[in-house]
Scaffold this motif. Structure first.
Motif, PDB file in Angstrom:
ATOM      1  N   PRO A   1      29.481  42.301  27.325  1.00 21.88           N
ATOM      2  CA  PRO A   1      28.578  41.264  28.032  1.00 21.88           C
ATOM      3  C   PRO A   1      29.087  40.096  28.761  1.00 21.88           C
ATOM      4  O   PRO A   1      28.657  39.709  29.807  1.00 21.88           O
ATOM      5  CB  PRO A   1      27.484  41.229  27.018  1.00 21.88           C
ATOM      6  CG  PRO A   1      27.653  42.198  25.818  1.00 21.88           C
ATOM      7  CD  PRO A   1      29.115  42.400  26.221  1.00 21.88           C
ATOM      8  N   GLY A   2      30.239  39.368  27.976  1.00 23.22           N
ATOM      9  CA  GLY A   2      30.555  38.380  28.382  1.00 23.22           C
ATOM     10  C   GLY A   2      31.507  38.588  29.678  1.00 23.22           C
ATOM     11  O   GLY A   2      31.521  37.767  30.904  1.00 23.22           O
ATOM     12  N   ILE A   3      32.016  39.733  29.768  1.00 28.81           N
ATOM     13  CA  ILE A   3      33.008  40.066  31.003  1.00 28.81           C
ATOM     14  C   ILE A   3      32.030  40.323  32.189  1.00 28.81           C
ATOM     15  O   ILE A   3      32.150  40.071  33.241  1.00 28.81           O
ATOM     16  CB  ILE A   3      33.691  41.442  30.746  1.00 28.81           C
ATOM     17  CG1 ILE A   3      34.967  41.016  29.602  1.00 28.81           C
ATOM     18  CG2 ILE A   3      34.370  41.906  31.766  1.00 28.81           C
ATOM     19  CD1 ILE A   3      35.535  42.286  29.084  1.00 28.81           C
ATOM     20  N   LEU A   4      31.051  41.018  31.899  1.00 28.56           N
ATOM     21  CA  LEU A   4      29.994  41.362  33.126  1.00 28.56           C
ATOM     22  C   LEU A   4      29.457  40.376  33.601  1.00 28.56           C
ATOM     23  O   LEU A   4      28.986  40.123  34.858  1.00 28.56           O
ATOM     24  CB  LEU A   4      29.042  42.510  32.564  1.00 28.56           C
ATOM     25  CG  LEU A   4      29.899  43.933  32.062  1.00 28.56           C
ATOM     26  CD1 LEU A   4      28.639  44.973  31.617  1.00 28.56           C
ATOM     27  CD2 LEU A   4      30.427  44.514  33.525  1.00 28.56           C
TER      28      LEU A   4
ATOM     29  N   MET B   1      42.563  36.231  50.932  1.00 23.49           N
ATOM     30  CA  MET B   1      42.279  37.270  49.964  1.00 23.49           C
ATOM     31  C   MET B   1      41.879  36.315  48.699  1.00 23.49           C
ATOM     32  O   MET B   1      43.013  35.698  48.309  1.00 23.49           O
ATOM     33  CB  MET B   1      43.230  38.161  49.882  1.00 23.49           C
ATOM     34  CG  MET B   1      42.589  39.442  48.887  1.00 23.49           C
ATOM     35  SD  MET B   1      44.041  40.522  48.441  1.00 23.49           S
ATOM     36  CE  MET B   1      44.590  40.928  50.099  1.00 23.49           C
ATOM     37  N   HIS B   2      40.665  36.594  48.025  1.00 22.85           N
ATOM     38  CA  HIS B   2      40.492  35.935  46.828  1.00 22.85           C
ATOM     39  C   HIS B   2      40.304  36.601  45.876  1.00 22.85           C
ATOM     40  O   HIS B   2      39.516  37.549  45.850  1.00 22.85           O
ATOM     41  CB  HIS B   2      38.945  35.105  47.196  1.00 22.85           C
ATOM     42  CG  HIS B   2      38.659  34.339  46.048  1.00 22.85           C
ATOM     43  ND1 HIS B   2      37.463  33.599  46.285  1.00 22.85           N
ATOM     44  CD2 HIS B   2      38.952  33.882  44.678  1.00 22.85           C
ATOM     45  CE1 HIS B   2      37.153  33.066  44.977  1.00 22.85           C
ATOM     46  NE2 HIS B   2      38.153  33.242  44.376  1.00 22.85           N
ATOM     47  N   ILE B   3      41.162  36.484  44.717  1.00 25.89           N
ATOM     48  CA  ILE B   3      41.094  37.297  43.545  1.00 25.89           C
ATOM     49  C   ILE B   3      40.663  36.473  42.558  1.00 25.89           C
ATOM     50  O   ILE B   3      41.037  35.386  42.055  1.00 25.89           O
ATOM     51  CB  ILE B   3      42.633  37.922  43.143  1.00 25.89           C
ATOM     52  CG1 ILE B   3      42.758  39.081  44.400  1.00 25.89           C
ATOM     53  CG2 ILE B   3      42.642  38.520  41.826  1.00 25.89           C
ATOM     54  CD1 ILE B   3      43.933  39.827  44.271  1.00 25.89           C
ATOM     55  N   ARG B   4      39.670  37.002  41.565  1.00 21.74           N
ATOM     56  CA  ARG B   4      39.036  36.581  40.567  1.00 21.74           C
ATOM     57  C   ARG B   4      39.729  37.116  39.214  1.00 21.74           C
ATOM     58  O   ARG B   4      39.655  38.413  39.113  1.00 21.74           O
ATOM     59  CB  ARG B   4      37.495  36.842  40.542  1.00 21.74           C
ATOM     60  CG  ARG B   4      36.884  36.181  39.178  1.00 21.74           C
ATOM     61  CD  ARG B   4      36.737  34.659  38.821  1.00 21.74           C
ATOM     62  NE  ARG B   4      36.284  33.924  40.150  1.00 21.74           N
ATOM     63  CZ  ARG B   4      35.202  33.614  40.579  1.00 21.74           C
ATOM     64  NH1 ARG B   4      34.305  34.144  39.926  1.00 21.74           N
ATOM     65  NH2 ARG B   4      34.950  32.891  41.752  1.00 21.74           N
ATOM     66  N   VAL B   5      40.521  36.547  38.294  1.00 22.61           N
ATOM     67  CA  VAL B   5      40.981  36.904  36.999  1.00 22.61           C
ATOM     68  C   VAL B   5      40.081  36.484  36.004  1.00 22.61           C
ATOM     69  O   VAL B   5      39.857  35.408  35.678  1.00 22.61           O
ATOM     70  CB  VAL B   5      42.345  36.457  37.008  1.00 22.61           C
ATOM     71  CG1 VAL B   5      43.130  37.019  35.570  1.00 22.61           C
ATOM     72  CG2 VAL B   5      43.484  36.669  38.003  1.00 22.61           C
ATOM     73  N   VAL B   6      39.541  37.599  35.465  1.00 21.82           N
ATOM     74  CA  VAL B   6      38.816  37.287  34.153  1.00 21.82           C
ATOM     75  C   VAL B   6      39.504  37.618  32.969  1.00 21.82           C
ATOM     76  O   VAL B   6      40.113  38.594  32.888  1.00 21.82           O
ATOM     77  CB  VAL B   6      37.514  38.517  34.190  1.00 21.82           C
ATOM     78  CG1 VAL B   6      36.663  38.092  33.013  1.00 21.82           C
ATOM     79  CG2 VAL B   6      36.665  38.221  35.331  1.00 21.82           C
ATOM     80  N   LEU B   7      39.867  36.375  32.192  1.00 24.66           N
ATOM     81  CA  LEU B   7      40.627  36.550  30.921  1.00 24.66           C
ATOM     82  C   LEU B   7      39.395  36.924  30.064  1.00 24.66           C
ATOM     83  O   LEU B   7      38.652  35.980  29.461  1.00 24.66           O
ATOM     84  CB  LEU B   7      41.226  35.210  30.879  1.00 24.66           C
ATOM     85  CG  LEU B   7      42.117  35.004  29.473  1.00 24.66           C
ATOM     86  CD1 LEU B   7      43.172  35.830  29.440  1.00 24.66           C
ATOM     87  CD2 LEU B   7      42.346  33.548  29.385  1.00 24.66           C
ATOM     88  N   PRO B   8      39.432  38.146  29.265  1.00 21.92           N
ATOM     89  CA  PRO B   8      38.366  38.528  28.673  1.00 21.92           C
ATOM     90  C   PRO B   8      38.358  38.193  27.077  1.00 21.92           C
ATOM     91  O   PRO B   8      37.983  38.832  26.276  1.00 21.92           O
ATOM     92  CB  PRO B   8      38.334  40.124  28.926  1.00 21.92           C
ATOM     93  CG  PRO B   8      39.863  40.437  28.871  1.00 21.92           C
ATOM     94  CD  PRO B   8      40.590  38.957  29.375  1.00 21.92           C
ATOM     95  N   VAL B   9      38.630  36.884  27.116  1.00 24.12           N
ATOM     96  CA  VAL B   9      38.524  36.417  25.717  1.00 24.12           C
ATOM     97  C   VAL B   9      38.024  34.927  25.620  1.00 24.12           C
ATOM     98  O   VAL B   9      37.831  34.403  26.697  1.00 24.12           O
ATOM     99  CB  VAL B   9      39.877  36.171  25.074  1.00 24.12           C
ATOM    100  CG1 VAL B   9      40.512  37.722  24.901  1.00 24.12           C
ATOM    101  CG2 VAL B   9      40.965  35.254  25.763  1.00 24.12           C
ATOM    102  N   ILE B  10      37.485  34.372  24.364  1.00 23.27           N
ATOM    103  CA  ILE B  10      36.845  33.302  24.344  1.00 23.27           C
ATOM    104  C   ILE B  10      38.054  32.058  24.263  1.00 23.27           C
ATOM    105  O   ILE B  10      39.026  32.564  23.678  1.00 23.27           O
ATOM    106  CB  ILE B  10      35.843  33.105  23.275  1.00 23.27           C
ATOM    107  CG1 ILE B  10      36.402  33.540  21.832  1.00 23.27           C
ATOM    108  CG2 ILE B  10      34.572  33.630  23.920  1.00 23.27           C
ATOM    109  CD1 ILE B  10      35.339  33.505  21.033  1.00 23.27           C
ATOM    110  N   GLY B  11      38.053  30.861  24.645  1.00 22.28           N
ATOM    111  CA  GLY B  11      38.838  29.931  24.386  1.00 22.28           C
ATOM    112  C   GLY B  11      39.879  29.847  25.860  1.00 22.28           C
ATOM    113  O   GLY B  11      39.944  30.529  26.605  1.00 22.28           O
ATOM    114  N   GLU B  12      40.083  28.567  26.035  1.00 22.93           N
ATOM    115  CA  GLU B  12      40.953  28.252  27.266  1.00 22.93           C
ATOM    116  C   GLU B  12      42.402  28.257  27.192  1.00 22.93           C
ATOM    117  O   GLU B  12      42.969  27.987  28.162  1.00 22.93           O
ATOM    118  CB  GLU B  12      40.401  26.903  27.509  1.00 22.93           C
ATOM    119  CG  GLU B  12      39.015  26.784  28.030  1.00 22.93           C
ATOM    120  CD  GLU B  12      38.500  27.714  29.061  1.00 22.93           C
ATOM    121  OE1 GLU B  12      39.134  27.573  30.279  1.00 22.93           O
ATOM    122  OE2 GLU B  12      37.432  28.470  28.895  1.00 22.93           O
ATOM    123  N   THR B  13      42.931  28.350  25.872  1.00 22.69           N
ATOM    124  CA  THR B  13      44.373  28.075  25.829  1.00 22.69           C
ATOM    125  C   THR B  13      45.163  29.163  26.764  1.00 22.69           C
ATOM    126  O   THR B  13      46.308  28.608  26.836  1.00 22.69           O
ATOM    127  CB  THR B  13      44.848  28.391  24.149  1.00 22.69           C
ATOM    128  OG1 THR B  13      44.302  29.699  23.724  1.00 22.69           O
ATOM    129  CG2 THR B  13      44.171  27.333  23.541  1.00 22.69           C
TER     130      THR B  13
END
Lengths: 239, 239, 239, 239, 239, 239
Positions: free
Chosen positions: B55-58, B1-13
């Protein structure tokens, strides 16, 4: 009084039509300007469209705040960006849904909404729940025309009449609300056709309801509560 | 199973922290990748932030659809973009609110949410109404720390404990839900501190609840209904 | 993880069928055992049956507590004995209704339940109110077959399809929930037949939903709140 | 008129007390008999107790059906077995909760229930939701005495008064309902003490309310609907 | 016990019919007197009629208070003047709606009301909301006869049967409530006709329900709460 | 536009004050006349007062219909006679409650009403339920001054401020609605005092809201639905 109308779509084709319609509803001494989006979608017919148009709408709200307008009408029945907008401007902001529906509540028991496409129906049910008015929705129906296919006045009125007359006859609606701000200039005609068919029910135009709501709010000296709509904390934003 | 986690903020920290936490909850055979946004905000603490990040999330959802992932977790308790996302991908998509709250409903009568800032409280009430679960919300409280100020583990646990213990003692909560997906790695500790103080109530971690929800959904062969989440009509879009 | 499945009827005939179905849904590393009742009824199709089976179910719960299982599934859609059970065991306990319905809530607007007999319909409405989810029930329909008459796979699927297709077509359901845990092994087939007929809606199997719910609960470290489900006071009992 | 009172506990110690109390409320020409259970629990203070007492109650209902009584009062505020009973006898059946609460609804806005132990409070909230009257519950409080510890009249009245007076003063209750049918012979005294303290609110005794409800139902010629309470299908039962 | 029946219309023609019907429902030892209005309307079929009859009703309530009656029945299904009356008399006061509907709630899931004219339907929905019982209304239908046109017994029963049978068949009603106190002497016949047609549902007569309610209230020693129904402040009144 | 203001009390003392206040809110081109009652009560502070004033109000409505006014404001927060009035005139009719509350719904989450006396509080809860907006009422409080004791401006503002500030601080209100149309000329001052104390919430004046509502309704071409507000049948009336 200065009202800014944000047409939350890209493209200028609808601007003049919206302006003339808004001017027809507004008080003579109200200044109105209409502005479309730089970024967004050609029309709003899904949650997806709403989400994509939100940053472009908020850019227009920030400009409106800078310009010191007295009220803002985001002219879409889905109220896109309305709640976010209220966080960043000290003036009343409405879309089409809330003022039209609250107006309708004072006119009769069950409200029937007639909107454009089936895609929009679940969004409107969600909005009704957000606004705690879902118990008063008798029916949500569609003319099955896209937003950009509403220009044929006769087809539009005919389909609205069919749906509205059927809804009233089945006692699903005591009040009709036009469920798209693109259904311009048809409310009175629809009301009169319904009356001629024996259905004496009011028809609420969301553009008219929104303009009247804003003018009333300004006159009453009220704007959105800062305990509900708090100013967003400062942070890095790159939209 | 492959789950994509979208961290809905800018920045990689935050990416690595989120990845390790998600992996701790996920089944061993679940593949997880975490990706932040190109466009958006540094954190989400208002309707305004939610709108700007949509929009960035989508964009990330569209990539996930192309990549054929089995499920998507938009890791924010406000469920930003979740409903729009469901229109454009044939796989389960959740944020933190819905799976955590539905899980909580099965555990006790009144649910107490403890979130970050007062700004977020009205948004959560709106979400609860949208999901028709508002009658089960006993209290929504805050630790009064911004999302980006949650890194001090001891302060966070202390404030969570104060609010949770008080809510349970006043019979406002039978179940505690952590109201921010940034409150990582504190659920079990909070539950144990509450139990030690005589309050034997469950604590629901929204990240864990979301991952379990997605894995369950995939196993059950269910994904969002196409009569509620219809595919958006084709049109010009420039977000 | 060790899950105890309580088959809340007398007689051993269904045990193996249930076991194989549960194993098909469970994770490979989950230990499952299935046990029927010593005292109770041959099936549960009324409040009367539920009441008569309750002591026999609770006897199995006490054994499960002694055995230290991690979770209990009382495999009936009416959730018989579930709330009493939660008072006497420190592990998650579910029937079929609650996990299937909460799962369904995340999938679409209106939930359509298709159950066995008209007798059961008022019980399910009562359950829905108890769980505060009645507003999301779009329709409750029946295949008009008793629990012990579900073995003809083709008849069952045909009747389920008829009811489900009609419910979706009339916009009464966006999600289908199978309303009897005896409807084994039909969910995917029903979903595919509906999709072939143009109705792209999820179908929730209550057995699968319950097993996934228990596994998730165990993984999340949550069990029923002791402020909602308090341990019964000591007293003379002779059931 | 012949009313059968089922005292849903094992042991004969309360029978005479209940009989004299029921006779005090009943019309002079009503025949009353009181019978306890063969199987069950010494008192009902949990979902667990309710479940264990259900088969013993239903045995008494079957006898009552055979005896052709005109109505049955299951004398417990939790309404144990009431809905199952309605499926198997053609006469009105009530517990204490439903008639007391419906009576209270006609007397004032918010109803305050004062019951025995905290364990019972979630059960009463569940019942209120089942009966769709939860919006009228202003508060549920306890005297913190077990059912079998109510015999000290002065302590009981004192604790009831404290809770009731506080609830009325805080505007949480306009009507008081005694939340245990074991609180015998205290309603009028409580009402008078409240009035003496300036709180002119009615106090509803559940035993009296139940007897009056049954006599009214018989006089009105109504008994439970067979489309809600359908007769259970025939099957093997071994409770 | 002394019950005063206020017939809230002008004219004496109905007084004797009402008196004999009330006496048929009342206990043998209940004293009943019936009095019509000096000022008011010939029947009540609109909010307008209710408003016009209110002062005349309240005049009768003041007389009843002076006469020290034990209870008052304002014999109209719209409960005209009932809440105002409770402010000015220390005795139970009911109309037809509240006791009939609360009685119906204990008999089955969905209540179907059959009233006189379409004009009355919105008023009954408003009443149901006021009494927080709107969720239990399955349907409100009409015989389409005015109050003063109910005297043809056969026509009335026939139309009631048609509507009731259809409502039960469509599962819109499990209990029938006669929606006008002018529908005298038809409840048992309607119930029997429905049963003969296979519909075993109770039929509630509002006159019978009201008389039984008042007698029960008096026996229970309860009257309307003074924290909900406060005595009106002294002032100049010229009605 | 011609608006008739019905002051629903006897006596002329308030007429001029109301007229000047209404004129202050109305558009310059709106013609306003104010008329008190011939029959009624000196003020409205109970259901009893409302009932006694109804015929006198409806007499004024009939005159307004004859005079062809465009809208009617019955200037009382309890909306006395409003629904009856809508049955007999083809123009919008409002009291103070409905327009003020619907306006408030668009401004924030929880609405706090501050009215005159405790007697009025249950009436306002009933109205809120009738209008299906009870879930949005956060608190109803009183200044504990009778309607005819509101003339001391400083005392009134001070008490309003105390209640409003406390309600906002306790998060029971995000919007304040003045709960008596006799609280003239204090809304802006109260709003400013609250803002000075850090509570940035809107304050809705019911007189202003009503006048704006009527002017908007006339402009929108809507009047009450004839399927909800049907014309009363002809009959003998002697009020």
């Amino acid at each position: 009084m200065h009202i800014r109308v944000v047409l939350p779509v890209i493209g200028e084709t609808l601007v003049e039509h919206v302006r003339s319609e808004v001017l027809a509803w507004a008080s003579p001494d109200t200044k109105v300007d209409v502005i479309a989006l730089e970024r967004g979608t050609a029309s709003i017919e899904s949650e997806y469209d709403e989400a994509l148009s939100a940053p472009g709408i908020l850019q227009r709200i920030e400009e409106a705040a800078t310009d010191g307008v007295d009220g803002v009408f985001i002219t879409c029945f889905g109220d896109p960006g309305v709640h976010a907008a209220r966080e960043i401007i000290d003036a009343p902001v409405v879309g089409g849904f809330e003022p039209a529906m609250l107006t309708a509540l004072s006119l009769g028991e069950n409200v029937g909404i007639i909107t454009v496409l089936p895609n929009v129906v679940p969004m409107l049910h969600s909005l009704a729940r957000r606004y705690t008015i879902e118990r008063r929705i008798g029916t949500i129906r569609v003319v099955d025309l896209p937003v950009l296919g509403l220009e044929d006045h006769e087809v539009l009125v005919e389909r609205l009449f069919e749906q509205a007359a059927d809804a009233v006859a089945k006692r699903e609606a005591d009040v009709i609300v036009l469920g798209c701000t693109g259904m311009l200039g048809v409310a009175a005609e629809l009301r009169d056709r319904l009356a001629a068919a024996g259905h004496r029910v009011p028809v609420v135009d969301p553009t008219g309801a929104a303009i009247a709501w804003l003018e009333s709010s300004v006159r009453l000296g009220v704007s959105p509560s800062r305990t509900t709509y708090m100013p967003p904390p400062a942070k890095d934003r790159r939209a």
